[in-house]
Design an enzyme around this catalytic site. Structure first.
Site, short mmCIF file in Angstrom:
data_model
loop_
_atom_site.label_atom_id
_atom_site.label_comp_id
_atom_site.label_asym_id
_atom_site.label_seq_id
_atom_site.Cartn_x
_atom_site.Cartn_y
_atom_site.Cartn_z
N HIS A 1 0.83 -1.22 0.00
CA HIS A 1 0.00 0.00 0.00
C HIS A 1 0.86 1.26 0.00
CE1 HIS A 1 -3.97 -1.93 0.59
NE2 HIS A 1 -3.30 -2.83 1.27
N ASP B 1 -1.14 -5.03 6.02
CA ASP B 1 -2.14 -5.85 5.32
C ASP B 1 -1.77 -6.03 3.85
OD1 ASP B 1 -2.56 -3.02 5.15
OD2 ASP B 1 -4.44 -3.41 4.10
N GLU B 2 -2.27 -7.09 3.28
CA GLU B 2 -2.27 -7.31 1.83
C GLU B 2 -0.92 -7.00 1.17
OE1 GLU B 2 -6.89 -6.20 0.84
OE2 GLU B 2 -5.51 -4.53 1.10
N SER B 3 0.16 -7.48 1.81
CA SER B 3 1.49 -7.29 1.20
C SER B 3 1.70 -8.43 0.21
CB SER B 3 2.57 -7.31 2.29
OG SER B 3 2.36 -6.24 3.15
N LEU B 4 0.92 -8.40 -0.85
CA LEU B 4 0.82 -9.56 -1.73
C LEU B 4 2.02 -9.68 -2.66
CD1 LEU B 4 -2.98 -9.26 -2.60
CD2 LEU B 4 -1.89 -10.43 -0.67
#
Ligand code: TNX
Length: 476
Positions: A216, A277-280
């Site tokens: 992000h 979050d969401e460290s994809l």
């Protein structure tokens, strides 16, 4: 039924006539710390404020007797006096909010009340769309009526970096210029941020700043490409998970040290949220390396770290780190394990289950704004009808710091849109956070209808959800 939301612990209707505001009515305060609340209430009700504790007719008496019960208060309304007493100023403030909801009727009642959870939060995403200081103050006023006491500001994301950081001018010169859909960007100077912090404090709301890392981060990377090691384009879409700081570069940690130091210095509250979050696009190994270093850095500036539940994949967090759970009310095994990991490391948990507590979910398929990825739409009744103890059965009441209702703003360019999705569902969530038991929905509905008079008076937008018999006021 006492028409207060969140429902108080106990309330007993009295006999006799109502307390009426008249030309002689005054707010009287006694005890150190009582004066600011007395002035706040005096302003709200347009009444004179005096110091003292002499009995008298038409007095609203606010008294602090120092004690241990943070946030608790007793309120009694009878024909010629109102008394609110509390152990600390926040309790007095909550008593004042209850009184406000019981006026102008002023029916006789005795209330004894205290919060269930210490952390009762809302989150506003100012990164996907930017909201100026005045909008944030408006939101603070609205949530303070519900006895919420934390406002988490999601200050950075792929679409915008919203806080001035000395020594890193491009974060705001470049990183703040964008927002979703090409809408106007913007940012808070540190003075703006301090203004928000102080305004919030005057409503007993503590600001929790979030710097979301390592994912992000596209807006920061456009401003300073060397923080990622690639080349980056400004992003105005809504997909998640594509950006990452360079995990193995020392510059990343010099940057974060500067940011965390400055944010900590202007944040009097105890918490610093570092996202996670969401460290994809970060490998597992890199994520664990990053989590340990970034959390230690944040803690080194004197703050208790909060992270989204993914941060709990790390077993090397500072003791006491708080995890924020954003999965569904029926968790997947790995999110439950990540969340429990915070407790195993001496910390606690904030619940924000996305299928019931995410205020950016549509109410119904035809809602004009909002999203529906969290198991479809979320009706008012669904937002009101969940049990924080039932989500991860291993987590007991004492492991739960509290609840938070986030609103993500991908589809919400204006504060009116934000309010319309937040209210009335946020009142239902505030009730679960404050009240000792979850009232049946048909007991909550009439209290929401009564509360809407105060939303109308303040010009706060809300959805006239079909489950409630709203009073015949102006439609919004
Ligand atoms: C998931 S919740 C996100 C956000 C989005 C949101 C939209 C979470 C920790 N991450 O990046 O804005 O869904 O509802």
């Amino acid at each position: 039924m006492t028409l207060i939301v969140p429902a108080p612990v106990s309330s007993t209707p009295g006999l006799g006539a109502a307390f009426g505001l008249g030309p002689a009515t005054r707010v009287q305060f006694h005890g150190s710390g009582a004066e600011p609340v007395a002035r706040y209430l005096g302003n709200l009700l347009e009444l004179p404020v005096v110091e003292g504790d002499e009995a008298g007719s038409s007095v609203i008496q606010l008294t602090i007797t120092p004690g241990e019960r943070v946030g608790a208060y007793d309120l009694a309304i009878d024909v010629d006096a109102v008394t609110i007493s509390a152990d600390d100023p926040s309790g007095l403030f909550y008593g004042a909010q209850s009184l406000r909801q019981l006026l102008p009727e002023g029916l006789p009642v005795t209330i004894s009340d205290a919060p269930r959870f210490a952390y009762r939060g809302a989150m506003l995403d100012v990164a996907r769309h930017f909201f100026p200081v005045a909008d944030v103050k408006r939101y603070i006023d609205a949530i303070a009526q519900l006895k919420l006491n934390y406002l988490h500001l999601h200050l950075t994301d792929d679409q915008g970096w919203r806080l001035e950081i000395d020594g890193w001018p491009e974060l705001t010169a470049i990183g703040a210029s964008t927002a979703v859909n090409g809408d106007p960007g913007g940012f808070y100077t540190q003075a703006d941020y301090t203004e928000i912090v102080e305004y919030a404090a005057s409503r007993f709301v503590t600001i929790v700043p979030e710097i979301d890392v390592p994912g992000h981060t596209n807006a920061a990377l456009v401003a300073y490409p060397s923080l990622g090691g690639g080349s980056y384009e400004p992003y105005e879409g809504v997909e998640v998970g594509f950006s990452s700081l360079a995990i193995r570069s020392e510059e990343t940690y010099l940057f974060l040290d500067d940011v965390f130091r400055q944010v900590s210095a202007i944040t009097p509250g105890p918490y610093l949220h570092l996202g996670g979050d969401e460290s994809l696009s970060t490998t597992d190994e890199d994520f664990l390396y990053f989590a340990e270093r970034a959390a230690a850095l944040a803690a080194s500036h004197g703050k208790t770290v909060i992270g989204w539940h993914e941060l709990g994949r790390s077993r090397a967090l500072p003791r006491g780190t708080v995890g924020q759970y954003w999965g569904f009310t029926t968790p997947e095994d790995d999110s439950a394990a990540s969340t429990t990991s915070f407790v195993e490391q001496g910390g606690s948990v904030i619940f924000s289950p996305a299928d019931v507590a995410y205020l950016d979910m549509k109410y119904a398929d035809d809602s004009r704004v909002g999203v529906d990825w969290a198991r479809g739409v979320t009706s008012l009744e669904e937002a009101a009808s969940w049990d924080p103890l039932a989500i991860i059965p291993d987590l007991a009441e004492s492991h739960i710091l509290g609840l938070e209702a986030p609103i993500w703003t991908e589809t919400l360019p204006t504060i009116e849109d934000v309010e319309w999705l937040a209210f009335p569902r946020i009142a239902a969530i505030a009730e679960i956070a404050w009240s000792p038991r979850t009232a049946p929905f048909d007991e909550l509905a009439p209290r929401l209808a009564a509360f809407a008079r105060h939303l109308d008076a303040a010009g706060t937008h809300y959805f006239r959800a079909p489950e409630v018999d709203w009073l015949p006021t102006s439609d919004r």
